[in-house]
Enzyme design. Structure first.
Site, PDB file in Angstrom:
ATOM      1  CG  HIS A 239      -1.346  19.677  -9.376  1.00 34.37           C
ATOM      2  ND1 HIS A 239      -2.463  19.382  -9.997  1.00 34.37           N
ATOM      3  CD2 HIS A 239      -2.192  20.873  -8.763  1.00 34.37           C
ATOM      4  CE1 HIS A 239      -3.559  19.933  -9.865  1.00 34.37           C
ATOM      5  NE2 HIS A 239      -3.705  21.000  -8.726  1.00 34.37           N
TER       6      HIS A 239
ATOM      7  CG  ASP B 159      -1.442  12.807  -7.375  1.00 41.80           C
ATOM      8  OD1 ASP B 159      -1.287  14.157  -8.129  1.00 41.80           O
ATOM      9  OD2 ASP B 159      -2.501  12.458  -7.098  1.00 41.80           O
TER      10      ASP B 159
ATOM     11  CB  SER C 258     -25.516   9.614   4.137  1.00 36.18           C
ATOM     12  OG  SER C 258     -24.698  10.529   4.618  1.00 36.18           O
TER      13      SER C 258
ATOM     14  N   GLY D 262     -12.345  20.010  -0.646  1.00 35.94           N
ATOM     15  CA  GLY D 262     -11.012  19.647  -0.834  1.00 35.94           C
ATOM     16  C   GLY D 262     -10.222  18.720   0.194  1.00 35.94           C
ATOM     17  CG  LEU D 263     -10.654  19.483   3.888  1.00 32.08           C
ATOM     18  CD1 LEU D 263     -11.404  20.112   5.004  1.00 32.08           C
ATOM     19  CD2 LEU D 263      -8.976  20.042   3.771  1.00 32.08           C
ATOM     20  CB  SER D 264     -10.071  13.618   0.913  1.00 35.98           C
ATOM     21  OG  SER D 264      -9.589  13.497  -0.367  1.00 35.98           O
TER      22      SER D 264
ATOM     23  CD  GLU E 186     -13.011   9.329  -6.630  1.00 37.14           C
ATOM     24  OE1 GLU E 186     -12.464   9.073  -5.620  1.00 37.14           O
ATOM     25  OE2 GLU E 186     -13.103  10.653  -6.776  1.00 37.14           O
TER      26      GLU E 186
ATOM     27  CG  ASP F 285      -7.378  12.542  -2.073  1.00 35.96           C
ATOM     28  OD1 ASP F 285      -6.293  12.993  -1.918  1.00 35.96           O
ATOM     29  OD2 ASP F 285      -8.166  13.075  -2.935  1.00 35.96           O
TER      30      ASP F 285
ATOM     31  CE1 TYR G 256      -5.839  15.981 -10.863  1.00 43.78           C
ATOM     32  CE2 TYR G 256      -6.884  14.549 -12.822  1.00 43.78           C
ATOM     33  CZ  TYR G 256      -6.414  14.906 -11.491  1.00 43.78           C
ATOM     34  OH  TYR G 256      -5.382  13.645 -10.978  1.00 43.78           O
TER      35      TYR G 256
HETATM   36  P1  ADP Z   1     -14.379  16.204  -1.188  1.00 46.99           P
HETATM   37  O1  ADP Z   1     -13.244  17.231  -1.482  1.00 46.99           O
HETATM   38  O2  ADP Z   1     -14.845  16.530  -0.036  1.00 46.99           O
HETATM   39  O3  ADP Z   1     -13.777  14.885  -1.449  1.00 46.99           O
HETATM   40  P2  ADP Z   1     -15.929  15.490  -3.454  1.00 46.99           P
HETATM   41  O4  ADP Z   1     -16.801  16.369  -4.511  1.00 46.99           O
HETATM   42  O5  ADP Z   1     -14.852  14.784  -3.924  1.00 46.99           O
HETATM   43  O6  ADP Z   1     -15.239  16.612  -2.499  1.00 46.99           O
HETATM   44  O7  ADP Z   1     -16.629  14.258  -2.794  1.00 46.99           O
HETATM   45  C1  ADP Z   1     -18.016  14.964  -2.004  1.00 46.99           C
HETATM   46  C2  ADP Z   1     -19.056  13.912  -2.244  1.00 46.99           C
HETATM   47  O8  ADP Z   1     -18.726  12.644  -1.615  1.00 46.99           O
HETATM   48  C3  ADP Z   1     -20.361  14.211  -1.828  1.00 46.99           C
HETATM   49  O9  ADP Z   1     -21.015  15.176  -2.860  1.00 46.99           O
HETATM   50  C4  ADP Z   1     -20.980  12.905  -1.598  1.00 46.99           C
HETATM   51  O10 ADP Z   1     -21.441  12.470  -3.077  1.00 46.99           O
HETATM   52  C5  ADP Z   1     -19.928  12.067  -1.153  1.00 46.99           C
HETATM   53  N1  ADP Z   1     -19.997  12.022   0.266  1.00 46.99           N
HETATM   54  C6  ADP Z   1     -18.915  12.709   0.931  1.00 46.99           C
HETATM   55  N2  ADP Z   1     -19.303  12.597   2.392  1.00 46.99           N
HETATM   56  C7  ADP Z   1     -20.283  11.787   2.533  1.00 46.99           C
HETATM   57  C8  ADP Z   1     -21.257  11.571   3.499  1.00 46.99           C
HETATM   58  N3  ADP Z   1     -20.914  11.734   4.707  1.00 46.99           N
HETATM   59  N4  ADP Z   1     -22.439  10.965   3.036  1.00 46.99           N
HETATM   60  C9  ADP Z   1     -22.965  10.685   1.770  1.00 46.99           C
HETATM   61  N5  ADP Z   1     -22.151  11.175   0.753  1.00 46.99           N
HETATM   62  C10 ADP Z   1     -20.525  11.877   0.995  1.00 46.99           C
HETATM   63 MG    MG Z   2     -13.010  13.950  -3.129  1.00 54.37          MG
END
Ligand code: ADP
Ligand code: MG
Length: 404
Positions: free
Chosen positions: A60, A62, A93, A150-152, A186, A198, A250
């Site tokens: 928190h 950034d 995917s 939360g690992l992006s 984004e 991230d 947030y």
């Molecule tokens: P995180 O903490 O993992 O970044 P987010 O909610 O920000 O969580 O992002 C997750 C979203 O990103 C998923 O719901 C999907 O829409 C997209 N996403 C992540 N990885 C993939 C993947 N391998 N294939 C398709 N969509 C993905």
């Molecule tokens: Mg994310």
């Protein structure tokens, strides 16, 4: 943000995946190429990878123009890509149900793309807005980055897309610029007001290092972070919970930090010196702004402490700094939750050298620093306390790169 499933409680449509993630992203490139051929009926022109990330310290900070220090996970998202010249973007995917998503590039507009495809669509749209002539592509993804933990995984998806599309079109964008482009995609197209950490981590990290990023001015330094050499391990513990109020909170936290800086007559809380913290706290009008300010200022200081310790090869000693960061996020910033506190408390009670929540909070993941010989015992204690957690030891992996 709702359409992408990145919001809280909205993961059902886009974030569920197929449950086959464990070896995705880790299979051979040859098998991944065959998967592309089976989907699109031709060979890909190349395969790229971009990692998820963990923030070691600097939470928190950034959006307060401060310091962050992420490192890349060995977990990565891969993209096999071939160009098209007919104005179509087709994405598939291995981790999502629903088959190939086909989009007309001329029809792309913020707010119009549903489901996970919003992320690649956003990147392509943003590249075109920036004047890059990208006319179409077929893309197949797979990933072993836990989604929504939360690992992006979202940044990995954006960065691998941006890197592949720019390289295929002969554009050699500096990595920080690539990350800014993904952040902008984004913010504008997906509709999530995220910072740049991230994407910068996924694009710019290097193996065996944590990345010190000064968000003001975006200067970077790769800080040696070789745990194995010191007989240490870092565990990532994904609690697999995400509490529903995270997104609203947030915005409120961000607004609170801005209000505190404004009350102090400063551009950002980054401008409060650690030595001037008491005076700043005395000048603030209420307890909430004092708590937020204390976290940001002490957290920037903790980033500096961790860097100094890592530079001096005193890696073990970062443990208590990480733990102090957790206390600050729990008590001052108030973004922890029962599950994260349970993981941290259990790990420390079992003999971990340090532990903290990582990421935005209200769920997501924690990191735990342990002696290498203690991994199994401490992991077992954590899993006994929180059986639904997913846990893995990790090292600092490479940033985004071309595989084939
Ligand atoms: P995180 O903490 O993992 O970044 P987010 O909610 O920000 O969580 O992002 C997750 C979203 O990103 C998923 O719901 C999907 O829409 C997209 N996403 C992540 N990885 C993939 C993947 N391998 N294939 C398709 N969509 C993905
Ligand atoms: Mg994310």
């Amino acid at each position: 943000m709702t359409e992408a499933g990145s919001g809280t409680g909205t993961r059902t449509d886009a974030g569920t995946g197929t449950g086959t993630r464990t070896d995705a992203g880790a299979g051979s490139e040859a098998a991944f190429e065959i998967a592309f051929k089976n989907i699109y009926g031709r060979a890909p022109e190349g395969i790229w990878a971009a990692p998820g990330r963990v923030n070691l310290i600097g939470e928190h900070t950034d959006y307060n123009d401060g310091y962050v220090m992420p490192f890349a996970l060995p977990h990565r998202t891969r993209a096999a890509v071939a160009r098209r010249d007919d104005g179509l973007l087709r994405v598939h995917s291995a981790d999502m149900d629903g088959g190939v998503v086909e989009l007309r590039i001329d029809d792309l507009a913020p707010g119009t793309t549903r489901g996970w495809a919003v992320y690649p669509a956003a990147v392509l749209w943003t590249l075109r807005q920036a004047g890059h002539d990208i006319v179409g592509a077929d893309i197949h993804y797979d990933s072993n980055v836990p989604v929504g933990g939360g690992l992006s995984s979202s940044a990995a998806l954006q960065v691998v897309t941006a890197l592949a599309l720019t390289e295929l079109h002969g554009l050699d964008l500096p990595r920080q610029e690539l990350a800014l482009l993904c952040q902008s995609s984004e913010n504008t197209y997906v509709g999530a007001p995220v910072g740049v950490m991230d994407q910068t981590a996924s694009a710019c990290c290097t193996e065996g290092h944590a990345l010190h990023l000064d968000v003001r001015g975006l200067s970077q330094r790769q800080v040696p972070f070789d745990l194995a050499a010191q007989g240490l391990q870092l565990l990532v513990v994904d609690t697999r919970v995400k509490h529903a109020h995270a997104d609203g909170a947030y915005g409120e936290l961000r607004a609170g930090c801005e209000a505190a800086a404004a009350a102090l007559g400063l551009p950002a809380l980054r401008d409060v010196d650690f030595d001037g913290l008491d005076a700043a706290l005395a000048a603030l009008p209420d307890e909430r702004l004092r708590r937020l300010t204390r976290h940001v200022v002490t957290e920037n200081r903790r980033v500096e402490e961790v860097i100094a310790l890592l530079d001096a090869g005193r890696t073990r000693e970062i443990g208590p700094v990480l733990t102090a960061g957790h206390a600050s996020l729990r008590d001052d910033f108030r973004v922890s939750c029962a599950e994260l506190d349970l993981v941290v408390d259990t790990a420390l009670a079992a003999g971990a050298l340090g532990a903290r929540m990582t990421g935005g909070g209200f769920g997501g993941s924690a990191i735990v620093l342990v002696d290498a010989g203690e991994v199994e015992r401490i992991s077992a204690a954590i899993l006994q306390a929180l059986p639904t957690a997913r846990l893995f030891p990790t090292t600092a992996g490479p940033g985004a790169h071309r595989l084939v």
